[in-house]
Enzyme design. Structure first.
Site, short mmCIF file in Angstrom:
data_model
loop_
_atom_site.label_atom_id
_atom_site.label_comp_id
_atom_site.label_asym_id
_atom_site.label_seq_id
_atom_site.Cartn_x
_atom_site.Cartn_y
_atom_site.Cartn_z
N GLN A 1 -3.26 -12.15 -10.88
CA GLN A 1 -3.79 -13.00 -11.83
C GLN A 1 -4.25 -14.50 -11.03
O GLN A 1 -4.12 -14.06 -10.55
CB GLN A 1 -2.04 -13.69 -12.72
CG GLN A 1 -1.51 -12.70 -13.46
CD GLN A 1 0.15 -13.07 -13.71
OE1 GLN A 1 0.65 -12.05 -13.81
NE2 GLN A 1 -0.47 -13.92 -14.35
N HIS B 1 -6.88 -12.15 -15.24
CA HIS B 1 -6.04 -12.05 -14.83
C HIS B 1 -6.01 -9.95 -15.13
O HIS B 1 -6.68 -9.66 -15.56
CB HIS B 1 -4.20 -11.89 -15.76
CG HIS B 1 -4.21 -13.51 -15.44
ND1 HIS B 1 -4.36 -14.00 -15.21
CD2 HIS B 1 -3.07 -13.31 -16.47
CE1 HIS B 1 -3.66 -15.18 -14.78
NE2 HIS B 1 -2.84 -15.18 -15.72
N CYS C 1 0.21 -15.19 -21.79
CA CYS C 1 -1.47 -14.39 -20.75
C CYS C 1 -1.52 -13.14 -20.10
O CYS C 1 -2.39 -12.18 -21.09
CB CYS C 1 -1.59 -15.97 -20.01
SG CYS C 1 -1.00 -15.69 -18.63
#
Lengths: 340, 340, 340, 340
Positions: C169, C235, C142
């Site tokens: 994050q 994030h 991610c």
């Protein structure tokens, strides 16, 4: 199309008005009004935008106007803070505008309806008797809206003797900057200024009856204790209610589910279901359920029978949508439907 | 010095026992017991330490033992989770140990006292009639402790007819890992498993009377609705109470302030003031007041009279100190004071 | 219409797949697969649904299947946790399925493309050389997705010598139950297992070149330090980059804004702007900007020149949409566009 | 005993001064000064107390004074906000007071030492050359204090070529009301006004040398990027440092652990260990480690070697204790030790 203006357009509730009026089938924003600090600036510069969608580009470019009654529009939405709303709304009313206000200033005025369309649409007719030239319709306090929507089907079916409610309210209810993070991170504040007072009187007006062009307040007892919790949006209510007649959880759930007295009006901002009864032991939850019905549905859950005529349940209302801007818009839609 | 063992020493409540027993004038930790996964490891390796003080160095080096009744000690503190506490505590009791337990398993047993020393010290005498060889004293559920401490002076002075309580409880009450962050960040969960049941029965036992070596439960009505909020420590209670006799806020505040029936015992873990009535409209708050009296005082605030015999107020209890480990230790101190 | 199955359908990323595939113009969910605990249950019972929209009613009623390669479908999306994904994906591949996986297990396999369509669409051609019968395409971690999307236009225009990145994050990145609330409320955890390793190798593969049917990794230095913060989704990356050629903030912003190499493909899940450069000193912010482009745009902001060839900026990626399910779906759309 | 006054006593840093000076062996608070709004009120009324200990009762009753140089005291601590500190501190200095200031206004003045006692105690001698009659000693910005304490032993042992630092800073750093909860709940704000500027210049002064009664700034490169996170107290720094000489993680850890150049002075507010290197992969964490050494120790953790002369590590500083009030008090203790 109706031309609408928003007073207090830069604040949190003002931003919700803008969001909810985007792509509205018959309301078009023609004026954004705010305090003198903001007037003259482009909206994108004047507002501290706090929603997670971008400012609609047309809105971003509009120049903010002062809150003066010199606007060419059909309806005025007031998202003004209560400490300044009163006189400004008076001025617009004197100038002949039709105002749908979220502010507390005039909610208890004798000639002003305090309306949630699903609950007391008939109160709207008070406007006919308002001394002209303008009109003023108000919607209740955010927590009160969630409460009365859940109480209405109970009252209609079983009567209400008394209500005790404890609230856990989101930070967006205090506007911006509102609650300091130092006060609410890892904390609960067991107090919200003027909130308990509002919750202990507004429901009696809303659930009251129109008798000879006046509201006869409902007679049940009500006690409220209000808390601020570290939640972005969504006021959660822990409700204890004593009914006049015997009832059962099944019957009350049925009353919740069948509740939709304005369905036939097909108002564009009205949710498919004003009340959604959620199955499960741990519901409703602000994070999961505040956006049901695009934020216009009130979620109810976990109704428990305490004794023959006492029940408790939880209710959740999105405080800046159904609990503020959305209710005002729905009032305007209902007004247009009925009177124009 | 009394030698003490802690069962469930690696959990959150176990960690509080360790913290509170550091430098205790007459209890010395000689054994740390936990599940078989932890047994054999040094405590510093076995425990996921979550307090903001370092593990005391002597404790860090101790080797964790299994929860077996083969320990050379005078008292056993049980911080075990309720799903395993019952049989383990039974085993220790059969082996002749004197146990002070925070677990729910035996709280409602007929021969087991459920004690908060300031509230029902006299219930301790039940242990005299326990079938030997061991002894078991329990302390209530965390929220219940806060509630009964506030109710006791009201009951003694004015009687209690009914209680309604809505809780806003901290995440540490669920242990570790406990509540998932995805569930509680920006949220309230209106449900805590088994919590309402405990709060609706335990207060009746605690506020009951010893009659012929048994507890005659108190008779008032009680309803509880429990919520989890994103707060680290400290359970906040919104309490509505109906008294038997007429009362006033002044009289109740006076009763709160004068409440300290065990002052003369000078127990080391007892706070100077068991109840602290805070002035102000927005108190108590978990973040600001949970550590009053080293976490052993219950804070009360904003009492409001609803009608002649109905009042509401807020109470706050540090759930892992006064509401768990601290209360068990205070029970042990009281027991030693009275019986040894 | 292509029939698609979702492996790991009950988890957080699985839920995002379901959300993003609702009303998809040419992908239709025909199978929801999960662990044996869930198999056989209706999806609504098996999944702990954590999105703030209700489970689509058709999905709610579907019976969850085990992760076995006996499904009649065209494409398989894998939202499996990395600790179990490897062998299951192998099994499906052996059975001839075409898999688009979000799992880490095979990302670095020599014959497996690791693709973000806007960044390295050409890597997709690796599948042509995969030993049959199935195909496997993966998307990156991610945080890596956010990073490479921002780095790609810089690399293309100015070259990259070195990158330092510090991440903040969201908790949803750890799945459910994932991060304990006791660990993250009022805290930052400066560690995420295996995350720094992924961020320090995956970008080199993604930004590498296809040379003779293999990826020649890019050669810049990269250092990553990863932190978990109390944020629901999104994030945030603080990026420091050293370019090979002289550059300027204006030129880099221009490169960001013009970046959209797959625009001509008109893929339904592709955002209008893959990179959105936000004006302002305090942007991007997870709460405000994570949903831009329906969660598929990466926001960049506040680029600052440090010296002739050193710059720093911020980038934000919605970790479960663009950073997971959305990227896998986009890969599948691109694959279909190119090869079918 | 030395009599001390606190300027800005009602703010968050002022409150920390009060907390840390309670029971101080040789500083006694004789005056609490604040803005004209507060002057004349009892401290308990004037201050919005935000610490989780009660206001010391003697302090609560003291009447707040205006910030005028008419106080009978030996030392003055300044916790004033930077936007008003400059002129007020000047006035006190002209009137002959010896001031220890936490404010930014004069930190970079040529004749004003910017001191963390463990790091650059020798800079204190600048005061000898200040034009009388008063004296002014400043302490650095909160994040800078954590940074320079960690850098100092590295610099002394291996030299420093460049530093890159990304901060994750607590909300208490912004004072009260400071950060709006709507801005930081479920969010990170990647900007703190003036913070990066301070972090990019102050360390060079602090780590510089006294040459002919002036500070010769240190010469390394430094880049800082500062973020606000939803944490109550404790600034976490992700630090990347390039040394002049070859080093190793073991050697740097040893340098951290041995660092305590002022140990022999036995200053009452000095922690036993200025730097605490924590073992483990996920440390330091604000919630767990900010209070180590009573908030006066800086925690460091997870040092990783990147290449021969590049390292990264994490550092944590309690921003209102070591990073503000505590450092000012330590400066005053050192000053008294050396010059009186």
């Amino acid at each position: 199309m109706k031309k609408v203006a928003i007073l207090g357009a830069t604040g949190l509730v003002g931003q919700r008005f803008i969001q909810l009026l985007q792509n509205h089938p018959y309301f078009e924003i023609v004026a954004l009004c705010a305090s003198d600090n903001s007037a003259g600036l482009k909206y994108a510069q004047a507002a501290r935008w706090k929603l997670d969608i971008p400012i609609p580009s047309k809105i971003a470019e509009m120049v903010v106007r002062p809150c003066k009654p010199d606007i060419d529009c059909d309806y005025v939405f007031s998202a003004l803070p209560s400490d300044v709303a009163g006189p400004i709304e008076d001025e617009f009313r004197k100038a002949g505008y039709t105002i749908f206000s979220n502010a507390a200033s005039h909610r208890l005025d004798e000639d002003v309806p305090l309306v949630v369309p699903e609950v007391n649409l008939d109160h709207l007719e008070l406007v006919k008797h308002q001394k002209g030239p303008g009109k003023l319709v108000t919607n209740p306090n955010c927590s009160t809206i969630g409460l009365v929507m859940a109480l209405k089907p109970i009252m209609d079916n079983f009567g209400i003797e008394s209500v005790t409610v404890v609230t856990m309210q989101a930070i967006s209810g205090a506007g911006y900057p509102g609650v300091a993070s130092l006060d609410i991170l890892d904390n609960v504040i067991p107090f919200i200024k003027n909130e308990e007072e509002k919750m202990m009187i507004e429901p009696k007006k809303i659930l009251g009856k129109v008798v000879e062009n006046k509201i006869e307040y409902a007679k049940f007892d009500i006690v409220a204790q209000c808390n601020r919790v570290p939640v972005q949006d969504g006021h959660l209510l822990s409700v204890f209610v004593e009914t006049s007649l015997k009832a059962s959880t099944e019957k009350i759930i049925k009353a919740f589910e069948e509740f939709n007295p304005i369905k036939h009006m097909n108002l564009p901002t009205a949710p498919e279901k004003p009340l959604i009864y959620l199955e499960g032991v741990d519901v409703p939850q602000p994070k999961l359920h505040r956006n049901l019905g695009n934020g216009m549905s009130v979620s109810v859950g976990r109704i428990v029978q305490i004794n023959e005529r006492k029940f408790r349940f939880l209710a959740l209302v999105h405080n800046t949508i159904r609990g503020a801007a959305g209710c005002a818009i729905l009032n305007a839609e209902a007004y247009k439907h009925l009177y124009e």
